[in-house]
Design a protein around this motif. Sequence first.
Motif, PDB file in Angstrom:
ATOM      1  N   ASP A 120       0.844  -1.189   0.000  1.00 59.67           N
ATOM      2  CA  ASP A 120       0.000   0.000   0.000  1.00 59.67           C
ATOM      3  C   ASP A 120       0.882   1.243   0.000  1.00 59.67           C
ATOM      4  N   PHE A 121       0.659   2.125  -0.967  1.00 62.09           N
ATOM      5  CA  PHE A 121       1.381   3.391  -1.015  1.00 62.09           C
ATOM      6  C   PHE A 121       0.865   4.293   0.101  1.00 62.09           C
ATOM      7  N   LEU A 122       1.794   4.870   0.876  1.00 68.67           N
ATOM      8  CA  LEU A 122       1.418   5.764   1.976  1.00 68.67           C
ATOM      9  C   LEU A 122       1.806   7.219   1.711  1.00 68.67           C
ATOM     10  N   ALA A 123       3.038   7.448   1.259  1.00 69.09           N
ATOM     11  CA  ALA A 123       3.487   8.832   1.083  1.00 69.09           C
ATOM     12  C   ALA A 123       4.767   8.843   0.254  1.00 69.09           C
ATOM     13  N   SER A 124       5.085  10.016  -0.286  1.00 65.93           N
ATOM     14  CA  SER A 124       6.358  10.213  -0.982  1.00 65.93           C
ATOM     15  C   SER A 124       6.842  11.629  -0.704  1.00 65.93           C
ATOM     16  N   SER A 125       8.150  11.800  -0.689  1.00 62.29           N
ATOM     17  CA  SER A 125       8.733  13.118  -0.475  1.00 62.29           C
ATOM     18  C   SER A 125      10.216  13.084  -0.784  1.00 62.29           C
ATOM     19  N   LEU A 134      11.971   9.806  -1.710  1.00 68.59           N
ATOM     20  CA  LEU A 134      11.668   8.623  -0.910  1.00 68.59           C
ATOM     21  C   LEU A 134      10.191   8.255  -1.029  1.00 68.59           C
ATOM     22  N   ILE A 135       9.911   6.959  -0.931  1.00 68.61           N
ATOM     23  CA  ILE A 135       8.540   6.444  -0.974  1.00 68.61           C
ATOM     24  C   ILE A 135       8.313   5.584   0.260  1.00 68.61           C
ATOM     25  N   LEU A 136       7.186   5.812   0.922  1.00 67.94           N
ATOM     26  CA  LEU A 136       6.795   5.040   2.107  1.00 67.94           C
ATOM     27  C   LEU A 136       5.658   4.111   1.711  1.00 67.94           C
ATOM     28  N   ARG A 137       5.812   2.823   2.022  1.00 74.32           N
ATOM     29  CA  ARG A 137       4.779   1.842   1.681  1.00 74.32           C
ATOM     30  C   ARG A 137       4.635   0.840   2.815  1.00 74.32           C
ATOM     31  N   ALA A 138       3.462   0.238   2.884  1.00 73.91           N
ATOM     32  CA  ALA A 138       3.169  -0.759   3.913  1.00 73.91           C
ATOM     33  C   ALA A 138       2.604  -1.990   3.252  1.00 73.91           C
ATOM     34  N   SER A 139       3.042  -3.142   3.689  1.00 71.85           N
ATOM     35  CA  SER A 139       2.508  -4.412   3.201  1.00 71.85           C
ATOM     36  C   SER A 139       1.838  -5.118   4.363  1.00 71.85           C
ATOM     37  N   SER A 140       0.776  -5.869   4.078  1.00 72.83           N
ATOM     38  CA  SER A 140       0.014  -6.563   5.118  1.00 72.83           C
ATOM     39  C   SER A 140      -0.188  -8.009   4.725  1.00 72.83           C
ATOM     40  N   SER A 141      -0.195  -8.863   5.717  1.00 72.68           N
ATOM     41  CA  SER A 141      -0.523 -10.260   5.486  1.00 72.68           C
ATOM     42  C   SER A 141      -1.927 -10.520   6.004  1.00 72.68           C
ATOM     43  N   ALA A 177      -2.670   6.711   7.314  1.00 73.80           N
ATOM     44  CA  ALA A 177      -2.381   7.979   6.649  1.00 73.80           C
ATOM     45  C   ALA A 177      -1.047   8.469   7.182  1.00 73.80           C
ATOM     46  N   ALA A 178      -0.195   8.972   6.296  1.00 77.33           N
ATOM     47  CA  ALA A 178       1.153   9.353   6.731  1.00 77.33           C
ATOM     48  C   ALA A 178       1.711  10.444   5.834  1.00 77.33           C
ATOM     49  N   GLN A 179       2.751  11.108   6.341  1.00 73.05           N
ATOM     50  CA  GLN A 179       3.478  12.089   5.551  1.00 73.05           C
ATOM     51  C   GLN A 179       4.945  12.044   5.949  1.00 73.05           C
ATOM     52  N   ILE A 180       5.822  12.169   4.938  1.00 71.95           N
ATOM     53  CA  ILE A 180       7.264  12.215   5.156  1.00 71.95           C
ATOM     54  C   ILE A 180       7.693  13.673   5.214  1.00 71.95           C
ATOM     55  N   ILE A 222      -9.817   8.479   5.792  1.00 78.04           N
ATOM     56  CA  ILE A 222      -9.068   9.524   6.486  1.00 78.04           C
ATOM     57  C   ILE A 222      -7.835   9.882   5.659  1.00 78.04           C
ATOM     58  N   SER A 223      -7.564  11.168   5.551  1.00 80.43           N
ATOM     59  CA  SER A 223      -6.321  11.621   4.933  1.00 80.43           C
ATOM     60  C   SER A 223      -5.654  12.605   5.890  1.00 80.43           C
ATOM     61  N   MET A 224      -4.355  12.810   5.708  1.00 82.48           N
ATOM     62  CA  MET A 224      -3.618  13.666   6.634  1.00 82.48           C
ATOM     63  C   MET A 224      -2.632  14.540   5.877  1.00 82.48           C
ATOM     64  N   VAL A 225      -2.512  15.783   6.308  1.00 83.12           N
ATOM     65  CA  VAL A 225      -1.572  16.751   5.748  1.00 83.12           C
ATOM     66  C   VAL A 225      -0.856  17.415   6.908  1.00 83.12           C
ATOM     67  N   VAL A 226       0.475  17.487   6.849  1.00 80.32           N
ATOM     68  CA  VAL A 226       1.258  18.218   7.848  1.00 80.32           C
ATOM     69  C   VAL A 226       1.701  19.527   7.218  1.00 80.32           C
ATOM     70  N   CYS A 227       1.301  20.626   7.854  1.00 79.41           N
ATOM     71  CA  CYS A 227       1.559  21.953   7.294  1.00 79.41           C
ATOM     72  C   CYS A 227       1.960  22.890   8.428  1.00 79.41           C
ATOM     73  N   ASN A 228       3.168  23.437   8.352  1.00 77.11           N
ATOM     74  CA  ASN A 228       3.658  24.385   9.361  1.00 77.11           C
ATOM     75  C   ASN A 228       3.562  23.811  10.772  1.00 77.11           C
ATOM     76  N   GLU A 229       4.050  22.566  10.922  1.00 72.41           N
ATOM     77  CA  GLU A 229       4.114  21.888  12.222  1.00 72.41           C
ATOM     78  C   GLU A 229       2.741  21.660  12.852  1.00 72.41           C
ATOM     79  N   ILE A 230       1.730  21.535  12.012  1.00 66.81           N
ATOM     80  CA  ILE A 230       0.396  21.159  12.453  1.00 66.81           C
ATOM     81  C   ILE A 230      -0.077  20.016  11.560  1.00 66.81           C
ATOM     82  N   ALA A 231      -0.588  18.954  12.180  1.00 64.98           N
ATOM     83  CA  ALA A 231      -1.124  17.824  11.419  1.00 64.98           C
ATOM     84  C   ALA A 231      -2.631  18.011  11.263  1.00 64.98           C
ATOM     85  N   TYR A 232      -3.090  18.031  10.018  1.00 66.30           N
ATOM     86  CA  TYR A 232      -4.510  18.174   9.719  1.00 66.30           C
ATOM     87  C   TYR A 232      -5.054  16.828   9.251  1.00 66.30           C
ATOM     88  N   CYS A 233      -6.111  16.359   9.867  1.00 74.00           N
ATOM     89  CA  CYS A 233      -6.748  15.099   9.500  1.00 74.00           C
ATOM     90  C   CYS A 233      -8.120  15.393   8.910  1.00 74.00           C
TER      91      CYS A 233
END
Length: 375
Positions: free
Chosen positions: A98-103, A106-113, A150-153, A212-223
Amino acid sequence: MEVRMEGMLWGSLPEHILDRVLTMLPVKSLFRFRAVCKRWNDFPSSHSFLDACSSDQPKCCETWLVVTNSHRSFAYNPYSKKLSNLAPPLFQDLWYSDFLASSEGLILRASSSCSPQDGTLQAAASSIHICNPFTGFVRQLPQAVGRPCAAQILMDPSGHRYRIVALCVQQSDTSQQEEPRRWSLESYNSVGNCWQVLCSKVPVEIIMQDTISMVVCNEIAYCAIGVRIPFDVWEFHFQTSTWYRVGLPALPAYARYHLVGCQGRLLLVARIKEQQHPDATLIERIHIWQLEQSKKLWTHMLEVPDEMLGQMGSRGWALSCCAYGDLLILIFKDMLWTKILVYNFTTDQIHCGPCLYTVLSTTEFLFYPRLSALV
C-alpha cells in the motif's frame, strides 16, 4: 565525424570516472544505463556515486507526477510539460504493498498479510518500508504501535534525515470483534530509528470514520475525515499535543472534498454538483479554498473554468489531488483514461496535462527524484 568508444574501454573505466559521467546524465537516462549489465545496475547504489551526485545535485532534479500500474509507469514533468515512459517499471513494488506517502526522492509503503482464519488484515503482521527507487536502497522500519493508515514524510533539506508522521490504527483482538479500534498519532525519526507516540487519544469523529487523509503543514497535522458531508477536519498541534476542530466554509451536500498541503498552504478542493433550477441537470464544478492559518478563515481561491473541465470529457470520472512546490495537480480518472490539470500558484495559470490510456487501476503521486536522499 561520429566518435564511438569500444565496448571493452567502457567496461574497464575506473569507478571514479564512471561516477562523474553518470552525474551528467538526465535522471531518465539512468534507467536505460542500469539495464545494460549487472555492474552498471549497481552503480547508482554505490557510495562513491552518491557522493559525486550530492555535489552535482541540481543536474539530477526534476518534479514528476508518477502514474503507475502493474504494467507501465509514466512520469510527467508539469514544469516542462514533458511526458516520459519509465522503463523498466521503477515502481512495481507498489503493486505488492500500500502506497502511503512520498517526499524528496523517498517512498513510504506498507505491506500486510492476511489472517489464515478469516482473511482479515492484521496490523501486527504489516511491515513498513521506506525506499529510494533510484538507488534501490530500502529500509524496513520498526513496528509502530498501530498500522499507519495515513502518513506524511517530512524531509530535512540535507536529504540525510527525515521524520514520518502517521495516523495509526490498532487491530482489536480477534476474539473480541465488537471492541472498537484504537487509534494513535505517531512519529518516526530516521536518526533514532524509532517510533514515538505523539497522542494516544484521538477525537471520536476520527475513530468512527474509515476514510481519512492527513496533511502536515507548518508543524500542524490536519486530519480530513470522510470525502462527503458530513466532512470534518481536525488539527493536531505538535507543540501543545492538543486537537482542535477546524471550521469549514459553507459546503453543499452534493460534493466530494480533498485536503491538500502545498508549500505551506492548506487547500480544500471540492468537486461540487450544482443545479441552476429544479428541472435542470446537475452541473459539476471544482472550487478551491485556502486556509489562513493565523485567522482560521477559508478564502475562496479558484473555480476551475468550465472549458477546462469540458476537456476532461465524461462526467463519470473520479478526482484525486496532489501538490508540490507551487503546483496543485488535479487527476481525473475513468475506466480507460487518466487526465491531468495543473494549477500554478505563482503564475495563477491552469494548463491541461497529457491524456494517458491507463485501462487498469493506477496509483498517482508527486515524486522528486533525488539520488542523494538516504533511507
